[in-house]
Motif scaffolding. Structure first.
Motif, mmCIF file in Angstrom:
data_model
loop_
_atom_site.group_PDB
_atom_site.id
_atom_site.type_symbol
_atom_site.label_atom_id
_atom_site.label_comp_id
_atom_site.label_asym_id
_atom_site.label_seq_id
_atom_site.Cartn_x
_atom_site.Cartn_y
_atom_site.Cartn_z
ATOM 1 N N LEU A 4 39.902 2.511 41.851
ATOM 2 C CA LEU A 4 40.823 1.508 42.369
ATOM 3 C C LEU A 4 40.499 0.130 41.803
ATOM 4 N N GLU A 5 41.481 -0.750 41.898
ATOM 5 C CA GLU A 5 41.326 -2.141 41.476
ATOM 6 C C GLU A 5 41.645 -3.057 42.646
ATOM 7 N N TYR A 6 40.874 -4.133 42.763
ATOM 8 C CA TYR A 6 41.055 -5.113 43.843
ATOM 9 C C TYR A 6 41.148 -6.499 43.211
ATOM 10 N N SER A 7 42.048 -7.342 43.734
ATOM 11 C CA SER A 7 42.158 -8.709 43.214
ATOM 12 C C SER A 7 42.591 -9.663 44.310
ATOM 13 N N VAL A 8 42.254 -10.932 44.137
ATOM 14 C CA VAL A 8 42.651 -11.993 45.063
ATOM 15 C C VAL A 8 42.691 -13.299 44.269
ATOM 16 N N GLU A 9 43.578 -14.207 44.657
ATOM 17 C CA GLU A 9 43.658 -15.515 44.020
ATOM 18 C C GLU A 9 43.087 -16.563 44.974
ATOM 19 N N ILE A 10 42.238 -17.458 44.448
ATOM 20 C CA ILE A 10 41.588 -18.487 45.259
ATOM 21 C C ILE A 10 41.841 -19.845 44.623
ATOM 22 N N TYR A 11 42.282 -20.786 45.463
ATOM 23 C CA TYR A 11 42.602 -22.135 44.989
ATOM 24 C C TYR A 11 41.925 -23.167 45.881
ATOM 25 N N GLU A 12 41.679 -24.341 45.296
ATOM 26 C CA GLU A 12 41.077 -25.465 46.031
ATOM 27 C C GLU A 12 42.048 -26.644 46.031
ATOM 28 N N TRP A 13 42.195 -27.285 47.196
ATOM 29 C CA TRP A 13 43.054 -28.450 47.324
ATOM 30 C C TRP A 13 42.345 -29.663 46.724
ATOM 31 N N SER A 14 43.020 -30.373 45.815
ATOM 32 C CA SER A 14 42.421 -31.509 45.118
ATOM 33 C C SER A 14 42.772 -32.847 45.763
ATOM 34 N N GLY A 15 43.566 -32.822 46.825
ATOM 35 C CA GLY A 15 44.078 -34.042 47.412
ATOM 36 C C GLY A 15 45.518 -34.287 47.006
#
Length: 403
Positions: free
Chosen positions: A307-318
């Motif tokens: 199986l394959e697992y993925s997730v997208e992660i982002y940071e708020w810059s203001g």
């Protein structure tokens, strides 16, 4: 090249111990209530307030004893953050009290408190309730006898023609964290600790016993991020935020260099960005898993499936959501304990991914990501999968007895 230190005056020492909010959908909707002892503070500390307003925050200034103030209306919070610059207040006006402020932070909202030697019992109780910070133990336990305890440093003090007693502190002992104080080196010199030569005492009284708080045990500025990602800043000095100290020159004792400007303004700008989630706030989206070679999420997996697992992660810059880049995000394939633990690869554009084989164990598993990093909001992702089918063939064999 030496750098200008921060100047910190009338500092009561802090003893730190462990102990709608910011919305990823509406990150720019930010209203802050500012409670003041005196409306003159709005002018004397205007540079700090202007910095917040220039970054898009809407500030609502009120006297702390205003009978009409409140944090809620019809069960809904009116503000996303609270600044208390009213160290002497004994009782807030309106519906604001200790319990209301605790609930405010428990709801995920942010808080800044600045105090001084005149800190009231109420301010001390809020600091203790929200992040386990005490304003000098001597001042708490022996409050009636010694409420004037301050941080004194006969080595790391700022040279001054007007402030005696070495209570005007020049400090450069910062927490080493880019996300809290920014990646740009602060042009100046817990978040800010006292030097090894500092101690807490009443500068006008003779020491009869060794001070109970000395050196780096004294925190001049403390921050806490709660489990719900609410952020709290406690400062032992209201003067730290003043126009005078933001623009003042500074010369550290024992140094021949006099800096034209202290590091206070940059320090507070960067720190307030963190407190109000302009930096270090993460969100995870588009969690996906599927069999290798397929695109759709299955209802269940079988043992030994790839199986394959993925997730997208982002940071708020203001201003916008930017890809978060790290090499330590992990996923667990979990049932009572992790059967698989994989560090996720990243494309440097926010996508994290991995592949692995379903273990040869029957049960109900979860994909779990528990990510905690100093200065960042925590991520806790969990998705339960249906039980895995295990195909077993049972052969029955009867051997006829021979006569």
């Amino acid at each position: 090249m030496s750098r200008p230190p921060l100047i910190f005056f009338a500092a009561i020492s802090l003893v730190a111990t462990l102990c709608s909010s910011f919305s990823p959908d509406h990150p720019t909707n930010r209203r802050i209530l500012v409670l003041l002892d005196d409306l003159a503070i709005q002018s004397s500390h205007s540079l700090f307030f202007n910095s917040l307003q220039s970054r898009g925050f809407e500030l609502d200034f009120k006297l702390a004893d205003d009978p009409k103030i409140g944090l809620k209306r019809y069960g809904q919070y009116l503000y996303d953050g609270l600044i208390i610059f009213s160290p002497t207040i004994e009782r807030f006006g309106g519906s604001v009290d200790l319990a209301a402020i605790v609930d405010f932070v428990d709801s995920g909202r942010d808080l800044i408190i600045a105090a001084d030697t005149s800190a009231s019992d109420l301010i001390r109780e809020i600091a203790a309730a929200e992040c386990g910070v005490d304003f000098d133990e001597a001042s708490i336990i022996l409050y009636a006898l010694d409420q004037a305890a301050m941080v004194i440093d006969h080595t790391s003090y700022a040279v001054s023609d007007t402030e005696g007693g070495h209570t005007l502190i020049a400090s450069d002992d910062f927490i080493q964290s880019d996300v809290i104080l920014g990646r740009k080196k602060i042009e100046g010199l817990k978040v800010l600790s006292a030097s090894p030569s500092a101690y807490s005492a009443n500068p006008k009284a003779k020491l009869s016993n060794p001070p109970s708080l000395i050196g780096s045990a004294i925190s001049l500025v403390s921050v806490v991020q709660a489990r719900n990602n609410a952020r709290v800043l406690i400062s032992g000095s209201l003067s730290l935020f003043s126009n005078r100290f933001l623009k003042s020159g500074v010369q550290k004792a024992g140094s021949s260099i006099k800096h034209a400007k202290s590091g206070n303004e940059q320090f507070l700008t960067e720190l307030s960005k963190w407190v109000f989630h302009e930096r270090g706030h993460l969100k995870a989206v588009n969690v996906r898993h599927h069999k290798v070679g397929e695109a759709d999420e299955p209802a269940m997996y079988r043992i030994n499936d790839d199986l394959e697992y993925s997730v997208e992660i982002y940071e708020w810059s203001g201003k916008s959501w930017e890809p978060y880049v790290a090499n330590d995000v992990q996923v667990q394939f979990y049932m009572m304990s992790p059967y698989v633990l994989k560090t996720l690869s990243t494309d440097q554009k926010g996508l994290y991914f991995t592949a692995f084989k379903v273990p040869d164990v029957y049960g109900v598993f979860q994909f779990k990501v528990e990510y905690q990093q100093l200065g960042y909001t925590g991520l806790s992702l969990s998705k339960q999968m249906a039980g895995f089918f295990v195909f077993t063939v049972v052969y029955s064999y009867n051997k006829q007895a021979q006569s």
